[in-house]
Design an enzyme around this catalytic site. Structure first.
Site, PDB file in Angstrom:
ATOM      1  N   GLY A  52       4.212  -8.113 -12.521  1.00  0.00           N
ATOM      2  CA  GLY A  52       5.098  -7.071 -12.765  1.00  0.00           C
ATOM      3  C   GLY A  52       4.807  -5.561 -11.813  1.00  0.00           C
ATOM      4  O   GLY A  52       5.492  -5.043 -12.019  1.00  0.00           O
ATOM      5  N   LYS A  53       3.534  -5.496 -11.974  1.00  0.00           N
ATOM      6  CA  LYS A  53       3.062  -4.420 -11.485  1.00  0.00           C
ATOM      7  C   LYS A  53       2.697  -4.442  -9.946  1.00  0.00           C
ATOM      8  O   LYS A  53       2.224  -3.610  -9.431  1.00  0.00           O
ATOM      9  CB  LYS A  53       2.206  -4.019 -11.627  1.00  0.00           C
ATOM     10  CG  LYS A  53       1.704  -3.557 -13.257  1.00  0.00           C
ATOM     11  CD  LYS A  53       2.484  -2.051 -13.146  1.00  0.00           C
ATOM     12  CE  LYS A  53       2.540  -2.075 -15.528  1.00  0.00           C
ATOM     13  NZ  LYS A  53       2.793  -2.607 -16.062  1.00  0.00           N
ATOM     14  N   GLY A  54       3.565  -5.715  -9.636  1.00  0.00           N
ATOM     15  CA  GLY A  54       3.039  -5.798  -7.477  1.00  0.00           C
ATOM     16  C   GLY A  54       1.781  -6.936  -7.251  1.00  0.00           C
ATOM     17  O   GLY A  54       2.126  -8.402  -8.082  1.00  0.00           O
TER      18      GLY A  54
END
Length: 412
Positions: free
Chosen positions: A175-177
């Protein structure tokens, strides 16, 4: 529920390709990521939280007489857990009433000769005003650790975030990239401090086969399931079960194990991250273009505040679009009605740190730090996914829901 139900992911994560998963090839993610960030070197850790713990233990050796770490009152509970697990005392800083950032006067009130470090947070890709708090921290001899876990790719004054404070950490969690399922990045501006971090890493971080096998299997599962056809089963259905129980802490992903693992990041996961890194800049550029269109529509809604970067000359990234609604009742009414609708609604964190009953033991004296503004933020803040899977049609439904949302008392 039908098999075709759509669940939009809560953030604009970078999907992996099957070609990313090849078990051979270059594993020097650290070198490539250092060049991508514009620094000479960095350390790869097993999580952003582990990176924070390594940073704190390094600073403890440099300033053993200091025992307190100042963190925002509204931040990930793992931050406070990491501080406590290092044998240090968290202190909570209230937020500014008009920016999602530490309040200067509140920071002055908690800084002292006992302060080891201050940890400003670049939350949800928005860039905190680190420059404004640096003189305050430096005046009392404290270090500044930039928590950029949610901001890999954000920039300020043309450079990566993380290069204004003394130390920076980034997360490579889902989810952080860019992701290795779990992973972290640690760096320091000063070569001597970077050498101290590296020495601490060499002295304390070891491979752990069981953890690496678990994370590798989880990364394979993420690569397989992070696609529209499968995401509802692995994300949407568990979210609905948590909401049906009224468990907003679990729904927000704030339920963490009591112990934080620390181990090295394996070569295969490094290879996966290295291949995906080649697509990250384009991914964030496309996310920014989508966010710009949707921010304009959201700002046209009465009473809806879209959060910008707190720092001047900053260019954040857009995993989510952060909104502040007029009241807690309106925010909660929207979530009760539509959190389970598959539109990518979420909470950055469900509560301020003192309001989590399960984490009260790690806070100690910090339980009594006054944080009224942070609590107001936590009760009115909402995250809207900036995933490309949130189609224009679904976003139009969300806009309509925002227009119609009223507090329960007003709707009756």
């Amino acid at each position: 529920m039908t098999a075709s139900r759509i669940s939009v992911p809560p953030t604009a994560g970078l999907p992996l390709r099957w070609s990313d998963l090849r078990p051979w090839g270059d594993a020097h993610l650290d070198r490539a990521l250092a060049g991508w960030l514009g620094v000479d070197e960095l350390l790869l850790e097993c999580s952003g939280t582990s990176a924070l713990m390594l940073a704190l233990r390094t600073l403890q050796q440099l300033a053993p007489e200091r025992c307190e770490v100042v963190v925002p009152a509204y931040t990930c509970p793992l931050v406070a857990m990491a501080v406590a697990q290092c044998g240090l005392q968290p202190r909570l800083c209230d937020l500014s009433p008009d920016r999602l950032d530490m309040d200067g006067q509140a920071l002055d009130a908690v800084l002292s000769h006992r302060t080891l470090a201050v940890v400003p947070t670049h939350l949800g890709g928005r860039v905190a005003d680190v420059a404004s708090l640096l003189p305050r921290a430096q005046a009392c001899g404290a270090y500044v650790i930039e928590d950029a876990a949610q901001a890999l790719g954000a920039r300020v004054q043309g450079r990566s975030v993380g290069l204004q404070g003394d130390i920076a950490l980034f997360s490579l969690a889902v989810g952080k990239g860019l992701t290795t399922y779990e992973g972290g990045v640690l760096l320091a501006r000063d070569p001597a401090l970077m050498a101290a971090l590296r020495a601490q890493h060499k002295a304390s971080i070891r491979p752990q086969l069981a953890w690496e096998l678990r994370r590798s299997l989880e990364l394979l599962g993420y690569a397989a399931a992070f696609r529209p056809a499968l995401l509802d089963g692995v994300y949407g259905a568990p979210l609905r079960r948590s909401l049906a129980r009224g468990d907003w802490v679990k729904a927000a992903g704030d339920d963490f194990d009591s112990r934080i693992p620390q181990h090295s990041l394996g070569a295969w996961r490094r290879r996966v991250g290295l291949r995906a890194l080649a697509r990250l800049r384009t991914h964030w550029e496309q996310a920014q273009q989508q966010a710009q269109r949707r921010v304009a529509q959201l700002r046209a809604l009465p009473g809806v505040e879209v959060l910008d970067d707190a720092a001047p000359q900053a260019q954040g990234i857009w995993p989510v679009i952060l909104l502040r609604l007029p009241s807690a009742a309106q925010r909660d009414a929207l979530l009760h009605a539509h959190w389970a609708s598959g539109w990518g609604l979420s909470l950055p964190f469900s509560q301020v740190l003192p309001d989590y009953a399960r984490y009260a033991p790690v806070l100690g004296e910090a339980l009594y730090d006054p944080v009224p503004q942070a609590r107001d933020w936590s009760q009115r803040l909402l995250a809207v996914s900036n995933s490309a899977w949130l189609s224009d049609a679904l976003f139009a439904q969300l806009l309509d829901a925002l227009r119609q949302t009223r507090p329960p008392s007003a709707a009756g």
